[in-house]
Design a protein around this motif. Structure first.
Motif, PDB file in Angstrom:
ATOM      1  N   TYR A 108       2.157 -28.933  -6.175  1.00  0.00           N
ATOM      2  CA  TYR A 108       0.686 -28.399  -5.883  1.00  0.00           C
ATOM      3  C   TYR A 108      -0.072 -29.286  -5.207  1.00  0.00           C
ATOM      4  O   TYR A 108      -0.095 -30.663  -5.571  1.00  0.00           O
ATOM      5  N   PRO A 109      -0.910 -29.042  -4.328  1.00  0.00           N
ATOM      6  CA  PRO A 109      -1.869 -29.983  -3.881  1.00  0.00           C
ATOM      7  C   PRO A 109      -2.855 -30.287  -5.018  1.00  0.00           C
ATOM      8  O   PRO A 109      -2.984 -29.717  -6.143  1.00  0.00           O
ATOM      9  N   LEU A 110      -3.451 -31.639  -5.014  1.00  0.00           N
ATOM     10  CA  LEU A 110      -4.078 -32.335  -6.078  1.00  0.00           C
ATOM     11  C   LEU A 110      -5.082 -31.471  -6.593  1.00  0.00           C
ATOM     12  O   LEU A 110      -5.254 -30.989  -7.755  1.00  0.00           O
ATOM     13  N   PRO A 111      -6.137 -30.903  -5.647  1.00  0.00           N
ATOM     14  CA  PRO A 111      -7.363 -30.182  -6.172  1.00  0.00           C
ATOM     15  C   PRO A 111      -6.764 -28.814  -6.757  1.00  0.00           C
ATOM     16  O   PRO A 111      -7.380 -28.592  -7.694  1.00  0.00           O
ATOM     17  N   GLU A 112      -5.614 -28.220  -6.167  1.00  0.00           N
ATOM     18  CA  GLU A 112      -5.179 -26.902  -7.038  1.00  0.00           C
ATOM     19  C   GLU A 112      -4.814 -27.319  -8.197  1.00  0.00           C
ATOM     20  O   GLU A 112      -4.877 -26.700  -9.288  1.00  0.00           O
ATOM     21  N   TRP A 113      -3.942 -28.326  -8.300  1.00  0.00           N
ATOM     22  CA  TRP A 113      -3.502 -28.797  -9.769  1.00  0.00           C
ATOM     23  C   TRP A 113      -4.692 -29.325 -10.668  1.00  0.00           C
ATOM     24  O   TRP A 113      -4.576 -28.676 -11.925  1.00  0.00           O
ATOM     25  N   GLU A 114      -5.559 -29.757 -10.213  1.00  0.00           N
ATOM     26  CA  GLU A 114      -6.627 -30.249 -11.196  1.00  0.00           C
ATOM     27  C   GLU A 114      -7.327 -28.935 -11.794  1.00  0.00           C
ATOM     28  O   GLU A 114      -7.855 -28.891 -13.002  1.00  0.00           O
ATOM     29  N   GLU A 115      -7.282 -27.897 -11.047  1.00  0.00           N
ATOM     30  CA  GLU A 115      -8.045 -26.434 -11.427  1.00  0.00           C
ATOM     31  C   GLU A 115      -6.939 -25.853 -12.564  1.00  0.00           C
ATOM     32  O   GLU A 115      -7.578 -25.583 -13.682  1.00  0.00           O
TER      33      GLU A 115
ATOM     34  N   LEU B 137      18.499 -28.261  -1.050  1.00  0.00           N
ATOM     35  CA  LEU B 137      17.267 -27.653  -1.790  1.00  0.00           C
ATOM     36  C   LEU B 137      16.922 -26.615  -0.725  1.00  0.00           C
ATOM     37  O   LEU B 137      16.830 -26.563   0.246  1.00  0.00           O
ATOM     38  N   ILE B 138      16.107 -25.839  -1.607  1.00  0.00           N
ATOM     39  CA  ILE B 138      15.146 -24.653  -0.904  1.00  0.00           C
ATOM     40  C   ILE B 138      13.840 -24.665  -1.503  1.00  0.00           C
ATOM     41  O   ILE B 138      13.750 -25.018  -2.685  1.00  0.00           O
ATOM     42  N   VAL B 139      12.962 -24.941  -0.584  1.00  0.00           N
ATOM     43  CA  VAL B 139      11.712 -24.861  -0.824  1.00  0.00           C
ATOM     44  C   VAL B 139      10.821 -23.572  -0.371  1.00  0.00           C
ATOM     45  O   VAL B 139      11.157 -22.919   0.814  1.00  0.00           O
ATOM     46  N   PHE B 140      10.091 -22.905  -1.510  1.00  0.00           N
ATOM     47  CA  PHE B 140       9.398 -21.642  -0.951  1.00  0.00           C
ATOM     48  C   PHE B 140       7.818 -22.003  -1.130  1.00  0.00           C
ATOM     49  O   PHE B 140       7.340 -22.607  -2.184  1.00  0.00           O
ATOM     50  N   GLY B 141       6.935 -21.540  -0.269  1.00  0.00           N
ATOM     51  CA  GLY B 141       5.629 -21.535  -0.231  1.00  0.00           C
ATOM     52  C   GLY B 141       5.294 -20.293  -0.868  1.00  0.00           C
ATOM     53  O   GLY B 141       5.617 -19.008  -0.260  1.00  0.00           O
ATOM     54  N   ILE B 142       4.457 -20.537  -1.782  1.00  0.00           N
ATOM     55  CA  ILE B 142       4.384 -19.467  -2.902  1.00  0.00           C
ATOM     56  C   ILE B 142       2.626 -19.435  -3.011  1.00  0.00           C
ATOM     57  O   ILE B 142       2.165 -19.543  -3.907  1.00  0.00           O
ATOM     58  N   GLY B 143       1.849 -19.160  -1.865  1.00  0.00           N
ATOM     59  CA  GLY B 143       0.563 -19.327  -2.049  1.00  0.00           C
ATOM     60  C   GLY B 143       0.014 -20.616  -2.014  1.00  0.00           C
ATOM     61  O   GLY B 143      -0.091 -21.371  -1.201  1.00  0.00           O
ATOM     62  N   ARG B 144      -0.500 -20.925  -3.613  1.00  0.00           N
ATOM     63  CA  ARG B 144      -1.128 -22.230  -3.591  1.00  0.00           C
ATOM     64  C   ARG B 144      -0.405 -23.307  -4.111  1.00  0.00           C
ATOM     65  O   ARG B 144      -0.734 -24.515  -4.495  1.00  0.00           O
ATOM     66  N   LYS B 145       1.026 -22.717  -4.167  1.00  0.00           N
ATOM     67  CA  LYS B 145       2.069 -23.855  -4.681  1.00  0.00           C
ATOM     68  C   LYS B 145       3.353 -23.863  -3.759  1.00  0.00           C
ATOM     69  O   LYS B 145       3.602 -22.622  -3.294  1.00  0.00           O
TER      70      LYS B 145
END
Length: 154
Positions: free
Chosen positions: A48-55, A108-116
């Motif tokens: 998560y981007p830090l601000p998203e995680w803080e929420e 690895l496989i990385v997926f963008g799932i909106g906010r994370k």
């Protein structure tokens, strides 16, 4: 904010380069500051981007911790949360305990799932992908009817 999937590699030190389109967002909007933690339902990691995680963390901390389930969720998500910074090459260092949890090795496989962003071991994702497809078809029909999404074209 994040969408799409990419195949990436994990180097010998446990660093993973974010795909360019994800990296650009993280650097421009969040100054390269992200948090990595475990997923409660799957053997993958969540970035998560830090601000998203803080929420999310604030919501988790507001749970009544007298309830064992709330404490367990707090312990798992917040307890495993690790602040990481993108380095000059757009890589993040994934802690050994988190790599072990998700079974991350080389591919690895990385997926963008909106906010994370979800981070999966490629082999584990390939095994899970077929189950996800069949589950999606079942859930889609249920959601379409219950949420009034029948006009949505996918």
């Amino acid at each position: 904010m994040f969408r799409g999937s990419n195949s990436v590699t994990l180097d010998a030190r446990g660093r993973m380069a974010l795909p360019a389109r994800f990296r650009q967002v993280v650097l421009e909007r969040f100054d390269g500051q992200v948090v990595v933690t475990i997923d409660l339902h799957e053997r993958c990691l969540l970035l998560y981007p830090l601000p998203e995680w803080e929420e999310i963390e604030s919501s988790l901390q507001s749970l009544a911790n007298m309830r064992p389930a709330a404490r367990a969720i707090q312990r798992l998500l917040i307890g495993h949360a690790t602040d990481v910074q993108l380095d000059g090459h757009g890589r993040v260092l994934l802690p050994p305990t988190l790599r072990e949890f998700a079974g991350l090795e080389k591919r690895l496989i990385v997926f963008g799932i909106g906010r994370k962003i979800e981070i999966w071991a490629e082999e584990r994702w390939r095994e899970r992908e077929e189950n996800s497809r069949s589950m999606a078809s079942e859930v889609t029909s249920e959601l379409t009817e219950s949420a009034g999404l029948d006009a949505l074209s996918i």
